[in-house]
Design an enzyme around this catalytic site. Structure first.
Site, PDB file in Angstrom:
ATOM      1  N   SER A   1     -60.337  11.220  52.602  1.00 57.11           N
ATOM      2  CA  SER A   1     -59.103  11.891  53.371  1.00 57.11           C
ATOM      3  C   SER A   1     -59.296  11.800  54.790  1.00 57.11           C
ATOM      4  O   SER A   1     -60.369  12.006  55.446  1.00 57.11           O
ATOM      5  CB  SER A   1     -59.015  13.504  53.172  1.00 57.11           C
ATOM      6  OG  SER A   1     -59.169  13.672  51.708  1.00 57.11           O
TER       7      SER A   1
ATOM      8  N   ARG B   1     -64.246  21.963  56.114  1.00 57.31           N
ATOM      9  CA  ARG B   1     -64.734  20.574  56.886  1.00 57.31           C
ATOM     10  C   ARG B   1     -65.249  20.887  58.053  1.00 57.31           C
ATOM     11  O   ARG B   1     -65.105  20.075  59.029  1.00 57.31           O
ATOM     12  CB  ARG B   1     -63.282  19.680  56.904  1.00 57.31           C
ATOM     13  CG  ARG B   1     -62.950  19.457  55.413  1.00 57.31           C
ATOM     14  CD  ARG B   1     -63.960  18.479  54.595  1.00 57.31           C
ATOM     15  NE  ARG B   1     -63.113  18.014  53.551  1.00 57.31           N
ATOM     16  CZ  ARG B   1     -63.111  18.767  52.227  1.00 57.31           C
ATOM     17  NH1 ARG B   1     -63.802  19.957  52.179  1.00 57.31           N
ATOM     18  NH2 ARG B   1     -62.636  18.165  51.404  1.00 57.31           N
TER      19      ARG B   1
ATOM     20  N   GLU C   1     -60.026  14.141  59.844  1.00 55.11           N
ATOM     21  CA  GLU C   1     -61.353  14.598  59.278  1.00 55.11           C
ATOM     22  C   GLU C   1     -62.615  13.410  59.756  1.00 55.11           C
ATOM     23  O   GLU C   1     -63.680  13.664  59.654  1.00 55.11           O
ATOM     24  CB  GLU C   1     -61.430  14.597  57.960  1.00 55.11           C
ATOM     25  CG  GLU C   1     -62.676  14.861  57.030  1.00 55.11           C
ATOM     26  CD  GLU C   1     -62.447  15.160  55.432  1.00 55.11           C
ATOM     27  OE1 GLU C   1     -61.786  15.745  54.909  1.00 55.11           O
ATOM     28  OE2 GLU C   1     -63.473  14.095  54.970  1.00 55.11           O
TER      29      GLU C   1
END
Ligand code: FAD
Ligand code: EPU
Length: 337
Positions: A238, A164, A333
């Site tokens: 998420s 990520r 995130e």
């Protein structure tokens, strides 16, 4: 160049938060992007680059120019015995590209089915799901340097992909606008179906001969069973990354919480943040019109009339409770605006 004033971003972010852009424009070419960046520079305005708005948390109005990236086009630009090089405009919808590839039997991208957002944003956080990340099929990208307004090419190495992560979220944050991405796809599939959930779905459906379409359909089924559809419940997928902790810390936690899941990774053990959040009692929590999804505790949601700042406060409360209970620091995130 068409610059609009005081535009609501409600339909342009998947949380559905109703914040305004002071100025808004869409860029469907390198030239229009250049004009928009020049206009903002002359007016000394901040710029927000927007794709599909599926990984941002708007907590306030954006007092600057929002540029929505809309460069289109999917082009086959190279081929050898085993591979295909496909150059894609940053404004193409990610899942449309996945479908386009599957229809032509181009393999490598099928596990990334149904991820919302645009192709241009996909390298930003090296999107990933079900055992595949875009770094596995990435060749290069072209981006405009926001200071010089020149186009530059980034190789795989230059993007510094991680879990990520990429250079564009770190050292080069807010310095480039990605205009196109070239992917290296495979003529023959190399199936990635180690995830138990994929195998379960394939078995339930009685699929014996694997195809990229079957894998894509299985991934779509799994995703639809636990992730809320942003058209129904606002969310950005998420909210936090899955943290990696040192092996000794994991062993200590195992002694206290025998069921704690963990997956070995290069730097230690990766622990699912959704499990931590559920164990801390947040799953299904609701405060006003924001909350924690009842089927996936890693997804924070807007039930309709929530405010981005309420999600920010909730996310801080969750981080604090995970810190206190497990001694683990969660990192968002989602990009806060
Ligand atoms: P945006 O939200 O518009 O932007 C995200 C960031 O990238 C912002 O900082 C923005 O300024 C910047 N940006 C966008 N476009 C460009 C560009 N062309 N050039 C430079 N900067 C740019 N992600 C995963 O990795 N895996 C998943 O499985 C996954 N599942 C999801 C499921 C749901 C239901 C939702 C809502 C989200 C999910 N996500 C997932 C997150 C999201 O889909 C990805 O991060 C996606 O790549 C975001 O694309 P976007 O176009 O919407 O980006
Ligand atoms: N879990 C719980 N309770 C929950 C949610 C999860 O206990 O409420 C535990 C379960 O043990 C489960 C494990 O967490 O087995 C992992 O859950 P899941 O398979 O749903 O995946 P995830 O780790 O929560 C990650 C990505 C997703 C990606 C999926 C599939 C991150 C931050 N998220 O989620 O990506 O789609 O794996 O690969 O890495 C996103 O980035 O927005 C995103 C949705």
């Amino acid at each position: 160049m068409n610059i609009q004033e005081n535009i609501s971003l409600k339909s342009l972010n998947t949380f559905g938060f109703d914040q305004n852009a002071l100025f808004f424009t869409a860029a469907d070419s390198v030239e229009s992007l250049k004009s928009a960046l020049t206009w903002a520079k002359e007016k000394e305005l901040q710029v927000l680059i927007l794709g599909g708005g599926s990984n941002i948390l708007l907590t306030q109005d954006f007092v600057g120019l929002v540029i929505k990236v809309e460069m289109r086009g999917i082009q086959l630009v190279g081929e050898d015995e085993n591979h295909l090089w496909v150059k894609v405009g940053a404004g193409e919808v990610w899942h449309d590209l996945v479908c386009y590839a599957i229809e032509r039997n181009w393999a490598g991208i099928e596990n990334l089915s149904l991820i919302p957002g645009t192709v241009g944003a996909s390298p930003m956080q090296n999107i990933g799901a079900y055992g595949v990340e875009i770094k596995d099929i990435f060749d290069s990208l072209e981006a405009m340097n926001r200071s010089t307004l020149e186009m530059e090419t980034f190789s795989h190495g230059a993007c510094q992909f991680g879990y990520r992560e990429s250079v564009f979220k770190n050292k080069l944050k807010n310095q480039y606008v990605i205009c196109s991405v070239t992917f290296k796809l495979n003529k023959s599939p190399n199936f990635q179906v180690e995830y138990g959930a994929i195998q379960d779905v394939l078995r339930q459906k009685g699929i014996e001969k694997l195809t990229i379409n079957a894998v894509s359909e299985a991934v779509i089924e799994i995703r639809q069973s636990k992730l809320p559809d942003p058209r129904v419940i606002g969310n950005a997928g998420s909210f936090f990354k899955n943290p990696t902790i040192p092996q000794n810390q994991y062993a200590d936690l195992q002694a206290r919480f025998p069921g704690i899941p963990g997956y070995p990774s290069e730097a230690g053990v990766k622990v699912p943040a959704g499990w931590l959040i559920e164990q801390a009692g947040w799953k299904g929590f609701k405060s006003g019109d924001v909350g924690v999804h009842a089927k996936q505790a890693l997804v924070l949601v807007n039930y309709g009339d929530g405010h981005g700042s309420e999600v920010r406060v909730l996310s801080e409360q969750i981080r604090q409770s995970i810190r206190e209970k497990f001694g683990i620091e969660l990192s968002p995130e989602v990009n806060f605006i």
